[in-house]
Design an enzyme around this catalytic site. Structure first.
Site, PDB file in Angstrom:
ATOM      1  N   GLU A   1     -87.810  19.256   7.692  1.00  0.00           N
ATOM      2  CA  GLU A   1     -87.569  18.149   6.748  1.00  0.00           C
ATOM      3  C   GLU A   1     -88.876  17.419   6.430  1.00  0.00           C
ATOM      4  OE1 GLU A   1     -84.312  16.189   8.806  1.00  0.00           O
ATOM      5  OE2 GLU A   1     -83.139  18.023   8.571  1.00  0.00           O
TER       6      GLU A   1
ATOM      7  N   TYR B   1     -81.963  10.957  14.452  1.00  0.00           N
ATOM      8  CA  TYR B   1     -81.504  12.037  15.336  1.00  0.00           C
ATOM      9  C   TYR B   1     -81.038  11.565  16.712  1.00  0.00           C
ATOM     10  CZ  TYR B   1     -82.392  15.699  11.999  1.00  0.00           C
ATOM     11  OH  TYR B   1     -82.306  16.511  10.896  1.00  0.00           O
TER      12      TYR B   1
HETATM   13  C1  HEM Z   1     -79.110  18.643  15.169  1.00  0.00           C
HETATM   14  C2  HEM Z   1     -78.580  17.708  14.410  1.00  0.00           C
HETATM   15  C3  HEM Z   1     -77.862  17.936  13.111  1.00  0.00           C
HETATM   16  C4  HEM Z   1     -77.169  19.022  12.650  1.00  0.00           C
HETATM   17  C5  HEM Z   1     -76.933  20.346  13.343  1.00  0.00           C
HETATM   18  C6  HEM Z   1     -76.674  18.685  11.328  1.00  0.00           C
HETATM   19  C7  HEM Z   1     -75.927  19.529  10.508  1.00  0.00           C
HETATM   20  C8  HEM Z   1     -75.535  19.258   9.206  1.00  0.00           C
HETATM   21  C9  HEM Z   1     -74.855  20.169   8.324  1.00  0.00           C
HETATM   22  C10 HEM Z   1     -74.441  21.584   8.666  1.00  0.00           C
HETATM   23  C11 HEM Z   1     -74.644  19.545   7.146  1.00  0.00           C
HETATM   24  C12 HEM Z   1     -73.961  20.115   5.873  1.00  0.00           C
HETATM   25  C13 HEM Z   1     -75.031  20.835   5.062  1.00  0.00           C
HETATM   26  C14 HEM Z   1     -74.464  21.447   3.810  1.00  0.00           C
HETATM   27  O1  HEM Z   1     -74.249  20.730   2.841  1.00  0.00           O
HETATM   28  O2  HEM Z   1     -74.261  22.663   3.802  1.00  0.00           O
HETATM   29  C15 HEM Z   1     -75.198  18.213   7.277  1.00  0.00           C
HETATM   30  C16 HEM Z   1     -75.165  17.272   6.299  1.00  0.00           C
HETATM   31  C17 HEM Z   1     -75.483  15.957   6.512  1.00  0.00           C
HETATM   32  N1  HEM Z   1     -76.058  15.432   7.639  1.00  0.00           N
HETATM   33 FE1  HEM Z   1     -76.634  16.448   9.271  1.00  0.00          FE
HETATM   34  N2  HEM Z   1     -77.055  17.432  11.010  1.00  0.00           N
HETATM   35  C18 HEM Z   1     -77.772  16.925  12.076  1.00  0.00           C
HETATM   36  C19 HEM Z   1     -78.323  15.676  12.167  1.00  0.00           C
HETATM   37  C20 HEM Z   1     -78.085  14.668  11.268  1.00  0.00           C
HETATM   38  C21 HEM Z   1     -78.534  13.308  11.433  1.00  0.00           C
HETATM   39  C22 HEM Z   1     -79.405  12.797  12.575  1.00  0.00           C
HETATM   40  C23 HEM Z   1     -78.062  12.592  10.378  1.00  0.00           C
HETATM   41  C24 HEM Z   1     -78.231  11.135  10.089  1.00  0.00           C
HETATM   42  C25 HEM Z   1     -77.601  10.260  10.776  1.00  0.00           C
HETATM   43  C26 HEM Z   1     -77.329  13.521   9.536  1.00  0.00           C
HETATM   44  C27 HEM Z   1     -76.720  13.202   8.361  1.00  0.00           C
HETATM   45  C28 HEM Z   1     -76.192  14.086   7.459  1.00  0.00           C
HETATM   46  C29 HEM Z   1     -75.704  13.716   6.135  1.00  0.00           C
HETATM   47  C30 HEM Z   1     -75.679  12.307   5.547  1.00  0.00           C
HETATM   48  C31 HEM Z   1     -75.260  14.889   5.542  1.00  0.00           C
HETATM   49  C32 HEM Z   1     -74.657  15.066   4.142  1.00  0.00           C
HETATM   50  C33 HEM Z   1     -73.163  14.939   4.219  1.00  0.00           C
HETATM   51  C34 HEM Z   1     -72.518  15.189   2.864  1.00  0.00           C
HETATM   52  O3  HEM Z   1     -73.033  15.989   2.087  1.00  0.00           O
HETATM   53  O4  HEM Z   1     -71.469  14.590   2.613  1.00  0.00           O
HETATM   54  N3  HEM Z   1     -77.369  14.761  10.106  1.00  0.00           N
HETATM   55  N4  HEM Z   1     -75.739  18.076   8.528  1.00  0.00           N
END
Ligand code: HEM
Length: 151
Positions: free
Chosen positions: A139, A97
């Site tokens: 999580e 994060y």
């Molecule tokens: C406040 C912080 C964060 C927010 C608001 C956020 C938001 C999101 C959202 C909206 C999605 C798509 C969910 C869906 O499939 O409907 C997502 C997917 C993802 N997020 Fe985050 N995220 C955050 C932090 C992080 C962090 C710290 C990481 C790691 C570095 C991360 C890695 C990922 C990955 C790998 C996916 C999947 C992408 C895919 O399906 O291709 N996220 N996140």
């Protein structure tokens, strides 16, 4: 969800959310340029993208959506649940994060320039940390639930 952001932060974040929406794509692109310098983080997205190429772009969009609802957090409960589920599938961990924060906040400044004052970035940093804490807690529970129970 509880509300623990200061009224001043809520005011600044809401006031600047439209600028982030307007420049959302540029900020997202800049954020990923900064984020993917870290190859461990890039690998998380590379693997996930094989299943759903467009989803990484939703990360920054979700942060903006959060800002727009920062004074109405119950409205975000469903979104939090979907994000947490996807993060657990892709093995996102608490230590990731701060790396996203370190990419997002400078990206906002890169794109908005002087409009992103230190005060504005501090407010966004506080808001990001708040949302990150909500996601990390959810999580952690999902990771525990996914563990096999001892026989
Ligand atoms: C406040 C912080 C964060 C927010 C608001 C956020 C938001 C999101 C959202 C909206 C999605 C798509 C969910 C869906 O499939 O409907 C997502 C997917 C993802 N997020 Fe985050 N995220 C955050 C932090 C992080 C962090 C710290 C990481 C790691 C570095 C991360 C890695 C990922 C990955 C790998 C996916 C999947 C992408 C895919 O399906 O291709 N996220 N996140």
């Amino acid at each position: 969800m509880t509300t623990s952001l200061s009224p001043a932060t809520i005011t600044i974040v809401k006031a600047t959310a439209p600028a982030l929406v307007q420049h959302g794509l540029a900020i997202t692109k800049r954020m990923y340029e900064r984020l993917f310098v870290d190859l461990e983080i890039k690998a998380l997205f590379d693997e996930a993208a094989q299943e759903s190429g467009e989803q990484p772009k939703r990360l920054a969009a979700a942060i903006v959506a959060f800002a727009q609802n920062v004074d109405n957090l119950p409205a975000l409960a469903g979104a939090v649940e979907r994000m947490a589920a996807r993060h657990v599938e892709t093995r996102v961990k608490p230590e990731h994060y701060p790396k996203v924060a370190a990419a997002l906040l400078p990206a906002i400044r890169d794109v908005l320039g002087e409009a992103a004052t230190d005060e504005v970035l501090a407010a966004w940093g506080e808001a990001y940390t708040f949302l990150a804490d909500v996601l990390i807690a959810r999580e952690a529970q999902l990771y525990v639930d996914a563990e096999p129970t001892a026989a």
